[in-house]
Design an enzyme around this catalytic site. Sequence first.
Site, PDB file in Angstrom:
ATOM      1  N   GLU A 142       0.807  -1.230   0.000  1.00 34.68           N
ATOM      2  CA  GLU A 142       0.000   0.000   0.000  1.00 34.68           C
ATOM      3  C   GLU A 142       0.828   1.262   0.000  1.00 34.68           C
ATOM      4  O   GLU A 142       0.540   2.213  -0.724  1.00 34.68           O
ATOM      5  CB  GLU A 142      -0.915   0.063   1.226  1.00 34.68           C
ATOM      6  CG  GLU A 142      -2.207  -0.695   1.135  1.00 34.68           C
ATOM      7  CD  GLU A 142      -1.993  -2.165   1.280  1.00 34.68           C
ATOM      8  OE1 GLU A 142      -0.868  -2.546   1.648  1.00 34.68           O
ATOM      9  OE2 GLU A 142      -2.921  -2.923   1.025  1.00 34.68           O
ATOM     10  N   HIS A 211     -10.646  -4.824  10.308  1.00 33.15           N
ATOM     11  CA  HIS A 211     -11.343  -4.541   9.064  1.00 33.15           C
ATOM     12  C   HIS A 211     -12.528  -3.614   9.283  1.00 33.15           C
ATOM     13  O   HIS A 211     -13.347  -3.447   8.391  1.00 33.15           O
ATOM     14  CB  HIS A 211     -11.852  -5.846   8.427  1.00 33.15           C
ATOM     15  CG  HIS A 211     -10.777  -6.616   7.740  1.00 33.15           C
ATOM     16  ND1 HIS A 211      -9.954  -7.489   8.408  1.00 33.15           N
ATOM     17  CD2 HIS A 211     -10.387  -6.638   6.458  1.00 33.15           C
ATOM     18  CE1 HIS A 211      -9.097  -8.023   7.552  1.00 33.15           C
ATOM     19  NE2 HIS A 211      -9.334  -7.523   6.364  1.00 33.15           N
TER      20      HIS A 211
END
Lengths: 406, 426
Positions: A142, A211
Amino acid sequence: MATLFQGLGVVTPLSSSNSFDSNKFLLPSRRSLSERKDGIFVVRSDARVSQVMKTGARKHELLIPNAVATKGGSSVASTSKSGHELLLFEALREGLEEEMERDPCVCVMGEDVGHYGGSYKVTKGLATKFGDLRVLDTPIAENSFTGMGIGAAMTGLRPVVEGMNMGFLLLAFNQISNNCGMLHYTSGGQFKIPIVIRGPGGVGRQLGAEHSQRLESYFQSIPGIQMVACSTPYNAKGLMKAAIRSENPVILFEHVLLYNLKEKIPDEEYVLSLEEAEMVRPGEHVTILTYSRMRYHVMQAAKTLVNKGYDPEIIDIRSLKPFDLYTIGNSVKKTHRVLIVEECMRTGGIGASLTAAITENFHDYLDAPIVCLSSQDVPTPYAGTLEEWTVVQPAQIVTAVEQLCQ
Amino acid sequence: MSLSAPKFVQPLSPHHTHRSIGSPMSFHASTPFLGSTHKLRFIAPIKLNPRSPSTVVSVSDVVKDKKRKSTTNLLITKEEGLVLYEDMILGRSFEDMCAQMYYRGKMFGFVHLYNGQEAVSTGFIKLLKKEDSVVSTYRDHVHALSKGVPARAVMSELFGKATGCSRGQGGSMHMFSKEHNLIGGFAFIAEGIPVATGAAFSSKYRREVLKEADCDHVTVAFFGDGTCNNGQFYECLNMAALWKLPIVFVVENNLWAIGMSHLRSTSDPEIWKKGPAFGMPGVHVDGMDVLKVREVAKEAVERARRGEGPTLVECETYRFRGHSLADPDELRDPAEKAHYAGRDPISALKKYMIENKLASEQQLKAIEKKIDEVVEEAVEFADASPHPPRSQLLENVFADPKGFGIGPDGKYRCEDPKFTEGTAHV
């Protein structure tokens, strides 16, 4: 970084679920419809309710020359007989596709955006249409691929970087803070960074703590970026297009549970304003400010409140940074009471900033202290019951309004 | 492949006979430390399996061969030599002036000087076109100068004046120039490497998607040995090799990351070996010799231009000063410093040019004098330039100032006159 996306395809927040009192929700009677001044609830045959928003979301809006929302703009569904129905993720895709067709410099990069079609199907079919370089499947890095997006933006492209889950963008914080936010300034204005960083965040259905993060609170301090949160297919498409066309770096927050919302949107092209809030339901008694998924909890609470005789004004702030102080201010001046309902953590969240901004600017107009309902400062538990209690529920909203309006 | 005992064969090129191969880079040979037990002995090529797509090359052999040929077959022409010399002298004089100005209180904060490493900057950047991009770190003054940013713009930036290349808003560590395609100037190490990868991606995108067939812009990313232990370095090596991006990764290995010796922080200190692990050539070159660097650079840049993908070049170099002007530089052994001072790239080039009759002593002196004047003039310009006015505070935060949002009065905040004055509160 496994993501539990497969199961979510069938979950819709508006259909029967644990956290909603589904009976109450699915059957608005004709009587209650006429009590509402504006806005239209459309009950579908498959018992899913979708809302068609009024004003705030002006239809046919291209790039707006002036800032003020034009009140009294007609609602989307009533004037356009045409229009097509789609789900929120399809609306995002439509917006993205239209922009990619319009400008060849627009490209997408992220994990599994290409051949896989995106973990939430937002980029489905785009790689076949535009090629592997324009819809780039990146390795799981990322920080580096966000940085790569920034470098590409500085050298003329307009990338849309997808975080498979917003939480993963924590790994890209270095690039987002230092490079995305600051480079335009530290280069003395020489390089602009027209990047869009988007992805699903928020609390889902038992996805676990990591998450279920809400990164808007972490990013809001970064100078030089704009943040918007979409909540309906209409504003999702409009904000996606606006974000891509903007010369500023924009972070577009989507919500994992909203991807399957269905709504009818116009066939004609439209672009929304990144800086404006959306008037969802005008009212007189109290201003409720919300965004993303909490909008639906608020709408559900609103039905109860209306039945109890209250008249809440509901505004979806949409622009998390900067705040639309005009729409918000006008509302505060009218109702004198503010309730903020958000999914962010209590500490340092968007609600905290919004409370400060309203107090600073509209203190004189408040008849009561601002009430901010946020999620608890707790890592989101896995257990469904515990998870339910960390997030604001409609019953809490009703109670808060009742207390505020005493 | 045995990793514990690298097979070292030949010594380096005959130029450096006084550097014995047996001596390890760490001059504290008697003090054991926790770190790599490798001794740095950079030598001859390890020829990989010829079927392997990447090759590991040590350039010293190549250059050695060229030098052994007749002296009529020199590595550079006179014009090229003068350009290189002038560029290195500019870098050196400028940095020396920076130190002076810092101690006189004209510039502040962290200033990282490049003395001793000029061969790398000059060797690479003088081969690039204007459209090629350079990405650097906080040690970026000389990269900016080599790329063509005027000395006066860099000096003004250091003084924090409005005429600086970043309008005084960036400072020493954020030199940018759109005109010269200098994409920073980054304060955190390794954060520039993904940006460089993005610039290379743009170039490839232009060629393949936008169909600008002649777009062959190359990006050169400079960074240090400390950066090579950072994740972003490896992530970008992977992506660049995967997509064959037109980029050259240049490691300026000056053996020290502030006070951390490269050997104490790196399990395998031979950075060039990490290139082949990702499928790109890894090259080690003597970074104190501008001609050798230039030969390697030519090859690497041409490779990228042809679309064959990235190269990892490790330049063994040294910084004569401390990490920054705030660094007392007490940890480095004076013997090590003396050793490298004896390999000053400027003296080496001077010697080469005079010995090979490419230039006379006077010509080179004339260049030095000219550069002195340029640097003096840069200081005068910077001194005379205005400080940024208050109105500049809020400019450039956003490319589109609508990003400041809508104020309570319904107008965009950027339309508020306090914004143009810089007194508005954001």
